[in-house]
Design a protein around this motif. Sequence first.
Motif, short mmCIF file in Angstrom:
data_model
loop_
_atom_site.label_atom_id
_atom_site.label_comp_id
_atom_site.label_asym_id
_atom_site.label_seq_id
_atom_site.Cartn_x
_atom_site.Cartn_y
_atom_site.Cartn_z
N LYS A 78 0.87 -1.18 0.00
CA LYS A 78 0.00 0.00 0.00
C LYS A 78 0.91 1.23 0.00
CE LYS A 78 -3.54 2.24 2.86
NZ LYS A 78 -4.19 2.16 4.17
N PRO A 79 0.82 2.07 -1.03
CA PRO A 79 1.69 3.25 -1.06
C PRO A 79 1.37 4.21 0.08
CG PRO A 79 0.09 3.32 -2.85
CD PRO A 79 -0.09 2.00 -2.16
N GLY A 80 2.33 5.07 0.38
CA GLY A 80 2.12 6.07 1.42
C GLY A 80 0.92 6.95 1.10
N GLU A 81 0.12 7.22 2.12
CA GLU A 81 -1.05 8.08 1.96
C GLU A 81 -1.45 8.66 3.31
OE1 GLU A 81 -4.76 4.93 2.35
OE2 GLU A 81 -3.98 5.31 0.36
N ALA A 82 -2.20 9.76 3.26
CA ALA A 82 -2.75 10.35 4.48
C ALA A 82 -3.72 9.34 5.09
CB ALA A 82 -3.46 11.65 4.17
N VAL A 83 -3.68 9.21 6.41
CA VAL A 83 -4.54 8.24 7.10
C VAL A 83 -5.49 8.95 8.05
CG1 VAL A 83 -3.00 6.27 6.83
CG2 VAL A 83 -2.66 7.81 8.74
N PHE A 84 -6.55 8.25 8.43
CA PHE A 84 -7.65 8.83 9.18
C PHE A 84 -7.24 9.46 10.50
CE2 PHE A 84 -7.33 4.65 11.00
CZ PHE A 84 -7.69 4.82 12.32
N TRP A 85 -6.17 9.00 11.10
CA TRP A 85 -5.78 9.50 12.42
C TRP A 85 -4.90 10.74 12.34
CZ3 TRP A 85 -0.53 8.98 12.58
CH2 TRP A 85 0.04 7.94 11.85
N GLY A 86 -4.63 11.22 11.11
CA GLY A 86 -3.89 12.46 10.96
C GLY A 86 -2.45 12.33 10.56
N GLY A 87 -1.98 11.10 10.37
CA GLY A 87 -0.61 10.88 9.95
C GLY A 87 -0.53 10.47 8.49
N TYR A 88 0.54 9.78 8.16
CA TYR A 88 0.80 9.35 6.78
C TYR A 88 1.53 8.02 6.87
CZ TYR A 88 2.45 9.89 1.92
OH TYR A 88 2.69 9.75 0.58
N SER A 89 1.06 7.01 6.13
CA SER A 89 1.73 5.71 6.21
C SER A 89 1.52 4.90 4.95
CB SER A 89 1.26 4.92 7.44
OG SER A 89 -0.05 4.45 7.26
N GLY A 90 2.36 3.88 4.80
CA GLY A 90 2.25 2.93 3.71
C GLY A 90 2.80 1.59 4.19
N TYR A 91 2.61 0.56 3.37
CA TYR A 91 3.02 -0.79 3.76
C TYR A 91 3.81 -1.46 2.64
CZ TYR A 91 -0.29 -0.80 7.69
OH TYR A 91 -0.95 -0.53 8.86
N PHE A 92 4.76 -2.30 3.04
CA PHE A 92 5.45 -3.18 2.10
C PHE A 92 5.63 -4.53 2.78
CE2 PHE A 92 9.01 -1.22 4.41
CZ PHE A 92 9.84 -2.30 4.68
N ALA A 93 5.90 -5.55 1.95
CA ALA A 93 6.22 -6.88 2.46
C ALA A 93 7.68 -7.15 2.13
CB ALA A 93 5.33 -7.93 1.81
N ASP A 94 8.43 -7.61 3.12
CA ASP A 94 9.83 -7.93 2.87
C ASP A 94 9.91 -9.22 2.03
OD1 ASP A 94 9.75 -10.19 4.64
OD2 ASP A 94 10.49 -9.00 6.32
N PRO A 95 11.10 -9.59 1.56
CA PRO A 95 11.21 -10.77 0.69
C PRO A 95 10.69 -12.07 1.30
CG PRO A 95 13.17 -9.43 0.46
CD PRO A 95 12.36 -8.84 1.61
N GLU A 96 10.60 -12.14 2.62
CA GLU A 96 10.04 -13.33 3.26
C GLU A 96 8.55 -13.22 3.51
OE1 GLU A 96 12.40 -14.29 6.68
OE2 GLU A 96 14.12 -14.85 5.44
N GLY A 97 7.94 -12.10 3.09
CA GLY A 97 6.50 -11.93 3.21
C GLY A 97 6.03 -11.23 4.47
N HIS A 98 6.96 -10.78 5.33
CA HIS A 98 6.56 -10.09 6.56
C HIS A 98 6.10 -8.69 6.21
CE1 HIS A 98 8.24 -13.33 8.91
NE2 HIS A 98 9.34 -13.24 8.18
N LEU A 99 4.99 -8.27 6.81
CA LEU A 99 4.37 -6.97 6.54
C LEU A 99 5.00 -5.89 7.40
CD1 LEU A 99 2.06 -5.64 4.93
CD2 LEU A 99 0.58 -6.10 6.89
N TRP A 100 5.37 -4.77 6.77
CA TRP A 100 5.94 -3.61 7.44
C TRP A 100 5.11 -2.38 7.14
CZ3 TRP A 100 10.67 -3.30 10.17
CH2 TRP A 100 11.41 -4.49 10.21
N GLU A 101 4.87 -1.57 8.15
CA GLU A 101 4.27 -0.25 7.96
C GLU A 101 5.37 0.77 8.15
OE1 GLU A 101 0.76 2.62 9.75
OE2 GLU A 101 1.72 1.18 11.09
N VAL A 102 5.42 1.77 7.29
CA VAL A 102 6.30 2.92 7.47
C VAL A 102 5.37 4.09 7.73
CG1 VAL A 102 8.11 4.36 6.51
CG2 VAL A 102 8.00 1.93 5.90
N ALA A 103 5.56 4.77 8.87
CA ALA A 103 4.60 5.79 9.27
C ALA A 103 5.26 7.08 9.74
CB ALA A 103 3.72 5.25 10.41
#
Length: 120
Positions: A78-103
């Motif tokens: 999920k690309p970075g975008e404004a989020v409902f709580w007033g911040g900005y975040s996006g998601y990626f999966a590492d090569p092993e499939g673990h989900l990461w949020e960058v916020a």
Amino acid sequence: MAGNGHRRLRTASVFFGLDGIVLGLFGRKALAQDAGLSGAPADKPAFSGVALAYNVSSQVAVDETIAFAERCGATLVKPGEAVFWGGYSGYFADPEGHLWEVAYNPFSPLDEHGHMTLPE
């Protein structure tokens, strides 16, 4: 139930400050919805109910961090975008499939060591 026949997901969360890191706990459905995943086995990556979050100092840093992760082999979820709580975040999966949020959270700035601070 909302008027359109869809259930509203609980977005309650709790945060614990742990000497330089913050542990945040969210409901599984709310976290999957936030990441743009349904939690079904067909999701790529398969959603395990866990995401690691990396907090950065700006919206630009969110986009730069996700782009760096992609260059290193991660898959954009999920690309970075404004989020409902007033911040900005996006998601990626590492090569092993673990989900990461960058916020970026303007309400919990990073301290001089780059650690997330929780509001008093």
